[in-house]
Design a protein around this motif. Structure first.
Motif, PDB file in Angstrom:
ATOM      1  N   GLN A  99       0.824  -1.206   0.000  1.00  0.00           N
ATOM      2  CA  GLN A  99       0.000   0.000   0.000  1.00  0.00           C
ATOM      3  C   GLN A  99       0.859   1.257   0.000  1.00  0.00           C
ATOM      4  N   ALA A 100       1.981   1.222   0.714  1.00  0.00           N
ATOM      5  CA  ALA A 100       2.855   2.395   0.770  1.00  0.00           C
ATOM      6  C   ALA A 100       3.466   2.708  -0.592  1.00  0.00           C
ATOM      7  N   VAL A 101       3.894   1.688  -1.312  1.00  0.00           N
ATOM      8  CA  VAL A 101       4.492   1.957  -2.624  1.00  0.00           C
ATOM      9  C   VAL A 101       3.413   2.266  -3.663  1.00  0.00           C
ATOM     10  N   GLN A 102       2.225   1.665  -3.511  1.00  0.00           N
ATOM     11  CA  GLN A 102       1.132   1.969  -4.437  1.00  0.00           C
ATOM     12  C   GLN A 102       0.720   3.437  -4.335  1.00  0.00           C
ATOM     13  N   PHE A 124       4.739  -0.601  -7.466  1.00  0.00           N
ATOM     14  CA  PHE A 124       4.120  -1.918  -7.309  1.00  0.00           C
ATOM     15  C   PHE A 124       5.151  -2.904  -6.805  1.00  0.00           C
ATOM     16  N   TYR A 125       4.803  -3.589  -5.690  1.00  0.00           N
ATOM     17  CA  TYR A 125       5.568  -4.720  -5.188  1.00  0.00           C
ATOM     18  C   TYR A 125       4.677  -5.949  -5.314  1.00  0.00           C
ATOM     19  N   TYR A 162      12.694  -9.814  -6.547  1.00  0.00           N
ATOM     20  CA  TYR A 162      12.631  -8.372  -6.267  1.00  0.00           C
ATOM     21  C   TYR A 162      13.693  -7.906  -5.273  1.00  0.00           C
ATOM     22  N   VAL A 163      14.598  -8.804  -4.892  1.00  0.00           N
ATOM     23  CA  VAL A 163      15.608  -8.460  -3.891  1.00  0.00           C
ATOM     24  C   VAL A 163      16.903  -8.041  -4.573  1.00  0.00           C
ATOM     25  N   ARG A 210      13.557  -4.013  -5.535  1.00  0.00           N
ATOM     26  CA  ARG A 210      13.219  -3.292  -6.760  1.00  0.00           C
ATOM     27  C   ARG A 210      11.695  -3.278  -6.897  1.00  0.00           C
ATOM     28  N   LEU A 211      11.174  -2.246  -7.547  1.00  0.00           N
ATOM     29  CA  LEU A 211       9.732  -2.080  -7.700  1.00  0.00           C
ATOM     30  C   LEU A 211       9.378  -1.914  -9.168  1.00  0.00           C
ATOM     31  N   LEU A 212       8.093  -1.974  -9.468  1.00  0.00           N
ATOM     32  CA  LEU A 212       7.580  -1.810 -10.826  1.00  0.00           C
ATOM     33  C   LEU A 212       6.540  -0.691 -10.845  1.00  0.00           C
TER      34      LEU A 212
END
Length: 473
Positions: free
Chosen positions: A132-135, A140-141, A175-176, A224-226
């Motif tokens: 939710q924090a990155v959204q 996106f995680y 994602y690491v 890493r995020l998208l």
């Protein structure tokens, strides 16, 4: 394994490191009416197992963890790292008692780097809170285990957890970028760099991910995020035959479509969950299984075209009326049903959950084999899982099985299920890990040479064997 007993002097030393309020013993728990909380640190979501720790420590940072682990290394005290306790393989159970080291206070999102699409977080952050924090900043995680509302990112790292979106986006390990780790000797290291490419030495980052807390304690992680996919379509597809539902999975991919979710639920799984949640759901008598299929992306028109292709594939199977979720509430309810199957099974019966995984095209054979094995040995199973990546959760229901069958007799049929997985090109765990309850079966999946290499790695990292002993092998 030869460990020493915890002494009062060590407890005092731990209090000096983390503060007395973050040291919990059985005696202190009784005196402060927190016995139930203390007992919770000796169990997770694995069956009905419980092992009492000698002491629970709740450090706040890597430096405190380093001091704790260094003392335990010197005095040969076993240490069991713990996240939220939602695991299903007994990985967080302190089977040698000693210290339970909880990461619950390491719960900060340190930085969301929008320029580089990265985030630095601590292991005690809840998966869904991080998502939710990155959204909130358009990122996106993807990894989203069924327990995402309560599980910690550290536990996800320990098992390389997956979830429904793994079929399109991969599991936690994908994602690491970098990890801060406290080694069993107390040393603190970073495993890599905050870069998308890294060809500098051995890949210690990926060695740590999935190591189930046996090689080190993760204290910070760089993910890493998208970009966040703004649109999605969700459909619930009923099938009149379980095996046809499993067969349709591979057919959708062969048609050139990569869903962001492709979940299998046999009839009892979806019925138990909807009843448990009190969410009304019509289940015609002739329906034996469902696929929950999600498509996501940035362009809704393109997603509808993909949905039409999916419908075209499904025309070749004996399906009932397909439900296309037409609003956010309906989508949330369908996903809630899927994510609560495990809870509903736990509510209905004591159970053993096997985390089988095979190449996705072999899923029909695995499902058929599981049911045949159950029929031969007289047990009932409720099956569901991440069909898109061949990951089938087999819940063996205790029902009226006697103690001898439950504790001893089931070993043979479980062995046969795992042997079938390996025969089909799969293995014995896709995302739950080996931990305690599956370590007796690991030889089915891995030869002695592999296991001896792993034992050698363990000895290099943890010469006194103090970190999460008795797990994996």
């Amino acid at each position: 394994m030869n460990f020493n007993s915890l002494t009062p002097e060590l407890v005092v030393a731990f209090e000096t490191i983390v503060g007395p309020e973050h040291v919990l013993t059985a005696r202190r728990a009784e005196a402060t009416a927190t016995a139930d909380t203390y007992a919770d640190y000796g169990r997770d979501h694995t069956e009905d197992l419980h092992f009492a720790p000698d002491v629970v420590l709740r450090p706040a940072n890597a430096e405190q963890i380093s001091q704790i682990v260094r003392l335990c290394h010197e005095h040969r005290i076993p240490v069991t790292p713990r996240g939220a306790g939602t695991g299903l393989s007994g990985g967080a159970l302190p089977i040698h008692h000693g210290v339970v080291l909880s990461t619950e206070r390491l719960n900060k999102i340190i930085q969301i780097d929008e320029r580089n699409l990265q985030a630095t977080v601590e292991p005690g952050v809840v998966n869904e809170a991080f998502q939710q924090a990155v959204q909130a900043v358009g990122l996106f995680y993807p990894p989203d285990p069924a327990s995402k509302g309560s599980c910690f990112l550290g536990g996800n790292l320990a098992h390389s957890s997956g979830g429904p979106k793994a079929v399109k986006y991969g599991t936690t390990r994908d994602y690491v970028l970098n990890l801060q780790v406290v080694l069993p000797t107390g040393d603190i290291i970073w495993t890599a760099a905050n870069t998308l490419k890294n060809s500098t030495g051995y890949n210690l980052t990926q060695l740590m991910v999935g190591s189930e807390g046996t090689l080190g304690i993760i204290t910070k992680v760089v993910f890493r995020l998208l970009p966040y996919p703004k649109q999605n379509i969700l459909m619930l597809v009923p099938f009149r035959q379980e095996e046809q539902a499993a067969e349709a999975v591979s057919a959708v991919f062969r048609a050139g479509i990569i869903p962001s979710g492709m979940e299998f639920m046999e009839r009892e799984a979806i019925a138990w969950s909807s009843d448990y949640l009190k969410i009304p759901l019509t289940l015609p008598e002739d329906i034996r299984a469902h696929l929950l299929i999600e498509l996501d992306g940035q362009d809704l028109d393109e997603l509808y075209k993909e949905a039409e292709q999916v419908y075209g594939v499904l025309e070749h199977y004996d399906v009932g009326e397909i439900l296309l979720a037409d609003n956010a509430t309906q989508k949330d309810e369908l996903w809630k049903i899927r994510r609560n199957i495990g809870n509903s099974v736990r509510y209905n019966s004591v159970y053993k959950e096997e985390d089988t995984v095979v190449p996705r095209a072999e899923l029909p054979t695995l499902l058929k084999g599981v049911k045949e094995i159950g029929a031969r040995y007289g047990f009932k199973s409720v099956c569901y899982g991440h069909a898109g990546d061949g990951n089938l959760h087999v819940n063996i229901i205790r029902g009226d099985l006697d103690d001898d069958m439950w504790n001893v007799g089931l070993r043979q049929p479980i062995t046969e299920i795992f042997e079938l997985c390996v025969k089909l090109g799969g293995t014995i765990s896709g995302e739950h890990g080996i931990g305690l309850v599956q370590k007796g079966y690991i030889g089915i999946a891995l030869p002695d040479t592999n296991l001896e290499l792993m034992r050698g790695i363990k000895r290099v990292f943890d010469p006194n064997g103090i970190l999460n002993p008795g797990k994996i092998f």
